[in-house]
Write a protein that holds these residues in place. Structure first.
Motif, mmCIF file in Angstrom:
data_model
loop_
_atom_site.group_PDB
_atom_site.id
_atom_site.type_symbol
_atom_site.label_atom_id
_atom_site.label_comp_id
_atom_site.label_asym_id
_atom_site.label_seq_id
_atom_site.Cartn_x
_atom_site.Cartn_y
_atom_site.Cartn_z
ATOM 1 N N THR A 1 -6.996 0.518 -3.313
ATOM 2 C CA THR A 1 -7.824 -0.413 -2.768
ATOM 3 C C THR A 1 -7.006 -1.538 -2.001
ATOM 4 O OG1 THR A 1 -7.568 -1.683 -4.779
ATOM 5 C CG2 THR A 1 -9.527 -0.328 -4.498
ATOM 6 N N SER A 2 -7.451 -2.243 -0.952
ATOM 7 C CA SER A 2 -6.827 -3.220 -0.469
ATOM 8 C C SER A 2 -8.130 -4.319 -0.742
ATOM 9 C CB SER A 2 -6.319 -2.965 0.898
ATOM 10 O OG SER A 2 -7.446 -2.718 1.690
ATOM 11 N N GLN A 3 -7.774 -5.303 -0.278
ATOM 12 C CA GLN A 3 -8.802 -6.575 0.070
ATOM 13 C C GLN A 3 -9.820 -5.867 0.942
ATOM 14 O OE1 GLN A 3 -9.171 -8.585 -2.106
ATOM 15 N NE2 GLN A 3 -8.305 -10.596 -1.384
ATOM 16 N N ALA A 4 -9.551 -5.276 1.952
ATOM 17 C CA ALA A 4 -10.659 -4.979 2.934
ATOM 18 C C ALA A 4 -11.385 -3.562 2.423
ATOM 19 C CB ALA A 4 -9.732 -4.641 4.294
ATOM 20 N N HIS B 1 0.780 -1.301 0.032
ATOM 21 C CA HIS B 1 -0.025 0.003 -0.043
ATOM 22 C C HIS B 1 0.876 1.167 0.083
ATOM 23 C CE1 HIS B 1 -4.254 0.802 0.536
ATOM 24 N NE2 HIS B 1 -4.098 2.107 1.078
ATOM 25 N N ALA C 1 -11.751 -2.433 -0.959
ATOM 26 C CA ALA C 1 -11.973 -2.315 -2.362
ATOM 27 C C ALA C 1 -13.215 -1.827 -2.671
ATOM 28 C CB ALA C 1 -11.633 -3.644 -3.339
ATOM 29 N N GLU C 2 -14.417 -2.458 -2.230
ATOM 30 C CA GLU C 2 -15.812 -2.114 -2.555
ATOM 31 C C GLU C 2 -16.151 -0.616 -2.018
ATOM 32 O OE1 GLU C 2 -17.828 -3.544 -4.847
ATOM 33 O OE2 GLU C 2 -15.900 -4.631 -5.136
ATOM 34 N N ASP D 1 -6.851 0.685 -8.251
ATOM 35 C CA ASP D 1 -7.404 -0.551 -7.970
ATOM 36 C C ASP D 1 -6.565 -1.567 -7.971
ATOM 37 O OD1 ASP D 1 -8.845 -2.947 -7.607
ATOM 38 O OD2 ASP D 1 -10.734 -1.929 -8.032
ATOM 39 N N ARG D 2 -5.645 -1.880 -6.812
ATOM 40 C CA ARG D 2 -4.604 -2.762 -6.811
ATOM 41 C C ARG D 2 -5.139 -4.225 -7.055
ATOM 42 N NH1 ARG D 2 -1.250 -3.525 -2.074
ATOM 43 N NH2 ARG D 2 -2.976 -3.502 -0.778
ATOM 44 N N LEU D 3 -6.368 -4.584 -7.089
ATOM 45 C CA LEU D 3 -6.841 -5.906 -7.130
ATOM 46 C C LEU D 3 -7.239 -6.051 -8.617
ATOM 47 C CD1 LEU D 3 -9.310 -5.890 -4.038
ATOM 48 C CD2 LEU D 3 -7.005 -6.819 -4.050
ATOM 49 N N ASP D 4 -7.613 -5.071 -9.357
ATOM 50 C CA ASP D 4 -8.019 -5.252 -10.701
ATOM 51 C C ASP D 4 -6.765 -4.679 -11.633
ATOM 52 O OD1 ASP D 4 -10.543 -5.871 -10.197
ATOM 53 O OD2 ASP D 4 -11.486 -4.327 -10.675
#
Length: 184
Positions: free
Chosen positions: A111-114, A45, A116-117, A139-142
């Motif tokens: 974003t992080s897992q916790a 992060h 993101a949304e 958006d690190r997840l996407d």
């Protein structure tokens, strides 16, 4: 005799929650739609924040601004945010507590897992509602970057992206620079 009901008289939920979130022990937290959330920490992060800060720092200096992760109050709501990066005019940052989103020049959420949304949906809507002129979602997840501009009551009217990591993302005025996302 004092009853449980007596303690509730005169307590304002928004003020009480915002007071509490500012006093969380052991770290920083934010209030999202009335729920207190711990902020994510971690070197991944921090790396993303560092890459972005290094690219905008010259422009922030030229604008006589400050970039940091200070508190943002959304008055009249149960929201108190601590963005990953907010760029604000230096004159507003001095001697102030929390600022409002419309006092910023740019807000960045990573974003992080916790989160993101929350970052993708709730914060995007709320930042637009409260007049943040530019919202950059990393958006690190996407593995994408999206810039939102033109805030209004129905959300942002301009959306640039999502751009996959590695593409250049232009930041409009007052920045007028291109972000290199290859190191995100």
């Amino acid at each position: 005799m004092t009853t449980a009901h007596d303690y509730g008289e005169g307590i304002h939920p928004e003020r009480a929650l915002k007071y509490a979130v500012q006093r969380v022990s052991g770290g920083r937290a934010e209030l999202v739609e009335g729920v207190i959330h711990d902020l994510p920490t971690g070197w991944d992060h921090e790396c993303v924040r560092d890459v972005l800060r290094s690219q905008i720092s010259g422009t922030v200096d030229a604008l006589e601004g400050i970039d940091g992760s200070g508190d943002l109050d959304l008055p009249g709501s149960l929201n108190w945010y601590v963005p990953d990066i907010a760029v604000v005019p230096g004159r507003l940052a001095r001697g102030s507590g929390a600022l409002a989103p419309d006092q910023t020049l740019l807000i960045v959420e990573v974003t992080s897992q916790a989160t993101a949304e929350t970052d993708r949906v709730v914060k995007r809507r709320r930042y637009a509602d409260y007049g943040a002129p530019l919202y950059l979602l990393v958006d690190r997840l996407d593995k994408t970057v999206t810039l939102f501009a033109g805030p209004g009551r129905l959300g942002y009217t301009e959306v640039y992206g999502p751009h996959p990591f590695g593409e250049t993302v232009p930041l409009p005025a007052p920045f007028g620079i291109d972000l290199d996302t290859s190191r995100l």
